[in-house]
Design a protein around this motif. Structure first.
Motif, short mmCIF file in Angstrom:
data_model
loop_
_atom_site.label_atom_id
_atom_site.label_comp_id
_atom_site.label_asym_id
_atom_site.label_seq_id
_atom_site.Cartn_x
_atom_site.Cartn_y
_atom_site.Cartn_z
N VAL A 138 0.82 -1.29 0.07
CA VAL A 138 -0.14 -0.01 0.11
C VAL A 138 0.87 1.32 -0.11
O VAL A 138 0.61 2.32 -0.95
N TRP A 139 1.66 1.20 0.68
CA TRP A 139 2.42 2.72 1.09
C TRP A 139 3.44 2.84 -0.16
O TRP A 139 3.62 4.17 -0.68
N PRO A 140 4.24 1.82 -0.83
CA PRO A 140 4.98 2.03 -2.08
C PRO A 140 3.95 2.56 -3.02
O PRO A 140 4.27 3.56 -3.76
N ALA A 141 2.77 2.15 -3.19
CA ALA A 141 1.88 2.43 -4.32
C ALA A 141 1.37 4.12 -4.07
O ALA A 141 1.59 4.80 -5.11
N PHE A 142 1.15 4.47 -2.75
CA PHE A 142 0.96 5.65 -2.52
C PHE A 142 2.22 6.77 -2.85
O PHE A 142 2.18 7.96 -3.22
N VAL A 179 4.92 6.08 -4.67
CA VAL A 179 5.26 6.09 -6.05
C VAL A 179 4.47 7.52 -6.75
O VAL A 179 4.64 8.33 -7.40
N THR A 180 3.11 7.20 -6.54
CA THR A 180 2.24 8.39 -6.93
C THR A 180 2.72 9.78 -6.40
O THR A 180 2.81 10.56 -7.35
#
Lengths: 243, 223, 59
Positions: free
Chosen positions: C15-19, C21-22
């Motif tokens: 979850v945190w890498p997805a946010f 990277v965004t």
């Protein structure tokens, strides 16, 4: 002069974009802020996917923006080729990196979502594959627009390419869908059914609105820079001739 | 108009065969690329036969892309494209004629070389007919898509790599249906749906590609 | 509570890498676009102040 001719005049654009820019910027910050707060704290975890469902709040709006930006580029390319509006060509150019960034975000976040849900970083799922092709289309557009010494020619060639790509996107989507059902029959979780909980829908829509305002703000920033760059080139030419 | 059309096709074909390099190097590239795959995946016959349709299609796609750079460039550089554009023939028809000549000089030789490669890759005999039919329907689409890329990159100094970057993503549907047709035939299923899809793609490309490519050529003539 | 929040039910690594990277991509795009605008604004200002002086020298 019709309204779009007036909107598309560079001088007028510089004056109205100066006050649209901060509005879009603050709306983007507000929507993304509230959307993140609701999405991370207030919305429930999915009963099947657990907390990973929160990736949806960046993934789905980014995927929407990827398509939206390409459609906007096709529209402004048509505007340029049909009505010869120089600002429309600059707008296509300004939108391309924004769309490419959103496509990249959709791909990376989709992969990060796929790993816990499907057990692999990448599946050749219809959506991921079409998004990848869309990313290549963005890269091709940007490469072609920058490849010419004469920016006007690059703009025209790239506008034609944007329209060709736009016609091709639904064909790619259709063929990839067909190919996908052929190879792995419906194993992928459907993510956006109509039965989405309002507690999830509100942050999702807020994030989508925030991303849209962000895109508007960045496109205006880049467009203003491009208009000024053209002006600088004209001035430099004038100075060189005066010398 | 038919006479002028055929005259241009004939001229381009004569040029291609006199120069000789185009057809030969495209076929050689196709053959060598295909023969590299067994070294890459190992000599196991079943595996090679399984991936044969995909390998043949991808290699044909790359080989067709390889020769695109010269489709308009030579005529553009020596100025004959300007003269051809002055003729009463609409530019769209001119583009179509040059694309047809390109397909006859590169696409058809690929078709001729395909049975030999199918043999090398142990492709079961029941897939051969459909493979040739699919390539016959698909390679003209690749030439037409390629004409768009070649026309739009006229005047770019290092156009060759750029053409590949522009054309290959557009060719994904052709690749999908082309491989699917052969796979269906190998499984003993009717290949009519993918073959009809390939035909549909060819029709769409015939209608749209000359228009887009002519717009690109017109652009290069303006400056 | 915060421990549970940051752990994201065991999916923190996704979850945190997805946010992240965004956030990184969007911030980088915004900053480069802004820097480009500021640079061209500065250059234009220089050019426009240079122009009248040239006219005085060479009327």
């Amino acid at each position: 002069m019709s309204w779009w001719h007036r909107l598309a005049s560079p001088t007028r654009f510089m004056s109205y974009s100066a006050w649209v820019l901060p509005i879009a910027g603050w709306l983007a910050a507000g929507c993304i802020g509230v959307g993140l707060a609701l999405g991370l704290f207030a919305s429930p975890a999915d009963y099947q996917q657990g907390e990973t469902v929160r990736i949806m709040y960046v993934h789905v709006p980014a995927a929407w923006m990827a398509l939206f930006c390409y459609s906007a580029m096709a529209a402004s390319s048509a505007g340029y080729l049909i009505w010869k509006q120089p600002l429309a060509e600059l707008a296509t150019r300004a939108t391309a990196p924004v769309g490419a960034c959103f496509t990249a975000i959709a791909l990376v976040s989709g992969s990060l979502w796929g790993q816990p849900m499907w057990g692999t970083w990448w599946v050749w799922d219809a959506r991921l594959t079409s998004a990848l092709v869309l990313f290549f289309l963005y890269l091709g557009y940007m490469a072609l627009a920058e490849a010419f010494d004469d920016p006007t020619r690059g703009g025209k060639a790239a506008s034609i390419l944007a329209l060709v790509g736009f016609v091709n996107v639904p064909i790619v989507k259709f063929s990839v869908d067909w190919w996908n059902t052929l190879h792995q029959p419906a194993s992928v979780v459907k993510l956006d059914g109509p039965a989405i909980d309002p507690a999830m829908l509100v942050p999702l829509l807020l994030m989508a609105a925030g991303f849209t305002f962000y895109a508007v703000a960045v496109v205006i920033l880049r467009l203003r820079a491009m208009v000024l760059e053209r002006k600088i080139q004209a001035l430099q030419r004038q100075l060189a001739e005066a010398r | 108009m038919t006479g002028a059309f055929l005259a241009i096709v004939g001229r381009d074909l004569r040029l291609a065969f006199r120069r000789g390099g185009d057809t030969g190097s495209v076929v050689a590239f196709f053959v060598i690329t295909v023969t590299l795959f067994p070294f890459g995946v190992g000599p196991e016959p079943n595996l090679i036969a399984r991936i044969a349709p995909g390998v043949l299609w991808v290699a044909a796609l790359l080989a067709a892309t390889l020769s695109l750079d010269r489709l308009f460039r030579a005529d553009h550089e020596d100025g004959s494209l300007d003269l051809l554009a002055l003729s009463p023939l609409p530019l769209e028809v001119l583009v179509l004629a040059k694309t047809l000549a390109h397909w006859l000089a590169t696409g058809v030789p690929l078709l001729v070389a395909t049975p030999l490669l199918a043999l090398l890759l142990n492709l079961p005999l029941q897939g051969w007919g459909v493979l040739l039919a699919a390539l016959a329907l698909g390679t003209p689409s690749l030439s037409l898509l390629g004409a768009i890329g070649a026309a739009l990159t006229l005047g770019v100094r290092r156009g060759g790599v750029l053409v590949a970057l522009l054309v290959l993503p557009l060719a994904v549907p052709v690749l999908i249906f082309g491989v699917a047709a052969v796979d269906a035939a190998l499984m003993g299923l009717p290949a009519t749906t993918p073959l009809m899809a390939l035909g549909g793609l060819l029709l769409a490309a015939l209608v749209l590609a000359p228009w887009a490519a002519a717009a690109g050529v017109r652009l290069s003539l303006e400056s | 509570m915060t421990d549970g929040f940051f752990a994201m039910g065991g999916y923190a690594a996704y979850v945190w890498p997805a946010f992240g990277v965004t956030a990184v991509v969007l911030a980088a795009l915004l900053l480069t676009s802004r820097r480009r605008l500021k640079a061209s604004e500065a250059l234009l200002r220089d050019l426009e102040s240079a122009r009248p002086r040239r006219r005085e020298v060479n009327p």
